[in-house]
Design an enzyme around this catalytic site. Structure first.
Site, mmCIF file in Angstrom:
data_model
loop_
_atom_site.group_PDB
_atom_site.id
_atom_site.type_symbol
_atom_site.label_atom_id
_atom_site.label_comp_id
_atom_site.label_asym_id
_atom_site.label_seq_id
_atom_site.Cartn_x
_atom_site.Cartn_y
_atom_site.Cartn_z
ATOM 1 N N SER A 1 4.363 -6.055 1.939
ATOM 2 C CA SER A 1 4.042 -5.660 2.959
ATOM 3 C C SER A 1 1.880 -6.159 2.563
ATOM 4 O O SER A 1 1.998 -7.699 2.238
ATOM 5 C CB SER A 1 3.479 -4.002 3.369
ATOM 6 O OG SER A 1 2.488 -4.078 3.943
ATOM 7 N N GLN A 2 1.351 -5.402 2.344
ATOM 8 C CA GLN A 2 0.060 -6.477 1.987
ATOM 9 C C GLN A 2 0.125 -6.701 0.714
ATOM 10 O O GLN A 2 -1.088 -8.309 0.222
ATOM 11 C CB GLN A 2 -1.521 -5.357 1.778
ATOM 12 C CG GLN A 2 -1.212 -4.186 0.479
ATOM 13 C CD GLN A 2 -2.439 -3.128 0.856
ATOM 14 O OE1 GLN A 2 -2.994 -2.850 1.670
ATOM 15 N NE2 GLN A 2 -2.148 -2.645 -0.591
ATOM 16 N N ASP B 1 8.745 -3.349 13.733
ATOM 17 C CA ASP B 1 8.234 -2.591 13.075
ATOM 18 C C ASP B 1 6.546 -1.750 13.339
ATOM 19 O O ASP B 1 6.233 -2.445 14.945
ATOM 20 C CB ASP B 1 6.792 -3.591 12.240
ATOM 21 C CG ASP B 1 6.511 -3.486 10.767
ATOM 22 O OD1 ASP B 1 5.252 -2.804 10.830
ATOM 23 O OD2 ASP B 1 6.093 -4.310 9.738
ATOM 24 N N MET C 1 0.683 -0.896 0.346
ATOM 25 C CA MET C 1 0.157 0.571 -0.042
ATOM 26 C C MET C 1 1.106 1.574 0.005
ATOM 27 O O MET C 1 2.068 1.586 0.803
ATOM 28 C CB MET C 1 -0.756 -0.048 1.283
ATOM 29 C CG MET C 1 -0.855 0.963 2.066
ATOM 30 S SD MET C 1 -2.636 1.327 3.523
ATOM 31 C CE MET C 1 -1.938 1.705 4.888
ATOM 32 N N HIS D 1 8.996 -1.754 9.432
ATOM 33 C CA HIS D 1 8.372 -2.184 8.116
ATOM 34 C C HIS D 1 9.311 -1.825 6.468
ATOM 35 O O HIS D 1 9.856 -0.525 5.808
ATOM 36 C CB HIS D 1 7.051 -1.212 7.783
ATOM 37 C CG HIS D 1 6.382 -2.084 7.132
ATOM 38 N ND1 HIS D 1 5.433 -3.306 6.757
ATOM 39 C CD2 HIS D 1 4.799 -1.609 6.113
ATOM 40 C CE1 HIS D 1 4.871 -3.947 6.097
ATOM 41 N NE2 HIS D 1 5.160 -2.518 5.637
#
Ligand SMILES: *[C@@H]1O[C@H](CO)[C@@H](O)[C@H](O)[C@H]1NC(C)=O
Ligand SMILES: *[C@@H]1O[C@H](CO)[C@@H](O)[C@H](O)[C@H]1NC(C)=O
Ligand SMILES: *[C@@H]1O[C@H](CO)[C@@H](O)[C@H](O)[C@H]1NC(C)=O
Length: 302
Positions: free
Chosen positions: A111-112, A229, A37, A283
């Protein structure tokens, strides 16, 4: 904001002495990348540099960084506003049309993009995905949105409120990607019934045997967790773990969770297919050196 972009360290590439020996030259599988994202497929300072890094270290293997939609702006917006089911379907179609992937490919999700690629593995076994690597993926969802990469503070606050107050309303599920993997441990039933993406791919609403079979076709499923994170809550979701139902402090042991059995992760673990890697840092803060040392060898496995 830099926080969620891929931060490559300034360290110079080291062509390690073993590089010649380990490079399977022509047999290295193609690699598919899916961004997170607030990121896009191709900009030189983010996935563009990862693509180049992989090419350099795999003797120029084919790397496809997924672009969702016809251009980079749509691609960026898709990370927020295009339903993951629609994105996964789009990706499956494009992977199937890509002749260079016909014999199989390895995949890396950021990530996503991690849980989205897992959905690709579970829903679209052809062409075959061999190794799946997820970097900071949210396999059990998130509960909390402490920061939003690349959004202004006001839009971020608005997103947070929307997720906290209305994540499982139909219109929010339809319009906001992050709502589809919002996992409220205080209201598990609302989550199971309301999540239109994660509850499905985690076999929480009903058991889809195909998901178990297809995921088990992977040769390896490698989950990378960023130990410091500040974006993914709880961090443990990156290793497929989550809060014990009913509260948001204590993490349930992986092998005691429902999804462990219901998705056949137990079988994968027994076969040595699951690998959990931890890396210090925030992250997606991967250094080139770490990527080369820990992930490139996984791509070179035949
Ligand atoms: C890349 O592949 C070519 C042709 O197979 C080979 O000659 C060359 O040595 C390889 N280079 C590396 C860095 O592996
Ligand atoms: C990152 O997290 C690890 C594990 O919790 C901890 O040992 C380490 O001190 C942390 N590093 C920083 C820079 O905060
Ligand atoms: C889960 O794994 C731990 C060790 O990692 C073990 O002690 C425990 O008995 C396991 N629990 C179940 C339910 O298998």
């Amino acid at each position: 904001m830099l926080s969620a972009a891929i931060i490559l360290s300034l360290g110079y590439l080291i062509w390690s002495a073993s590089a010649g020996g380990t490079s399977g030259a022509t047999t290295v599988l193609p690699v598919v990348l899916w961004h997170g994202m607030g990121d896009t497929c191709c900009l030189p300072f983010s996935l563009g540099s990862i693509k180049k890094l992989i090419e350099e270290h795999t003797n120029g293997t084919y790397v496809r960084s997924l672009k969702i939609g016809g251009n980079v702006v749509l691609d960026y917006e898709s990370g927020f506003f295009v339903h993951p089911n629609e994105q996964v379907e789009y990706v499956c179609k494009h992977l199937a049309q890509d002749e260079r992937l016909a014999k199989g490919y390895n995949a890396i999700g950021f990530s996503q993009g991690g849980q989205f690629l897992r959905a690709v593995a579970q829903r679209c076994p052809e062409p075959p995905m061999r190794t799946l690597i997820t970097l900071g993926g949210q396999h059990q969802g998130v509960f909390g949105l402490p920061k939003c990469p690349t959004l202004t503070a006001t839009s971020c606050e608005y997103l947070s409120r929307l997720l906290n107050e209305a994540a499982y309303e139909e219109w929010v599920q339809d319009e906001l990607v992050q709502a589809t993997y919002w996992h409220d441990p205080l209201h598990e039933n609302h989550y199971r019934l309301g999540s239109t993406f994660l509850a499905d791919i985690n076999n929480e609403l009903y058991l889809n045997e195909n998901y178990i079979e297809n995921l088990n076709k992977l040769k390896k499923f490698v989950m990378v967790k960023f130990l410091n994170d500040t974006i993914v809550q709880p961090k443990d979701s990156q290793w497929f773990q989550f809060y014990t139902s009913g509260q948001d402090q204590v993490i349930q042991p992986f092998n005691e969770s429902k999804v462990y059995k219901d998705l056949g992760l137990d079988r994968m673990l027994r076969k040595g297919k699951l690998q959990f890697l931890g890396i210090e840092g925030d992250h997606l803060a991967i250094s080139k050196a770490w990527f080369i040392e820990h992930l490139v060898p996984l791509l070179l496995l035949a």
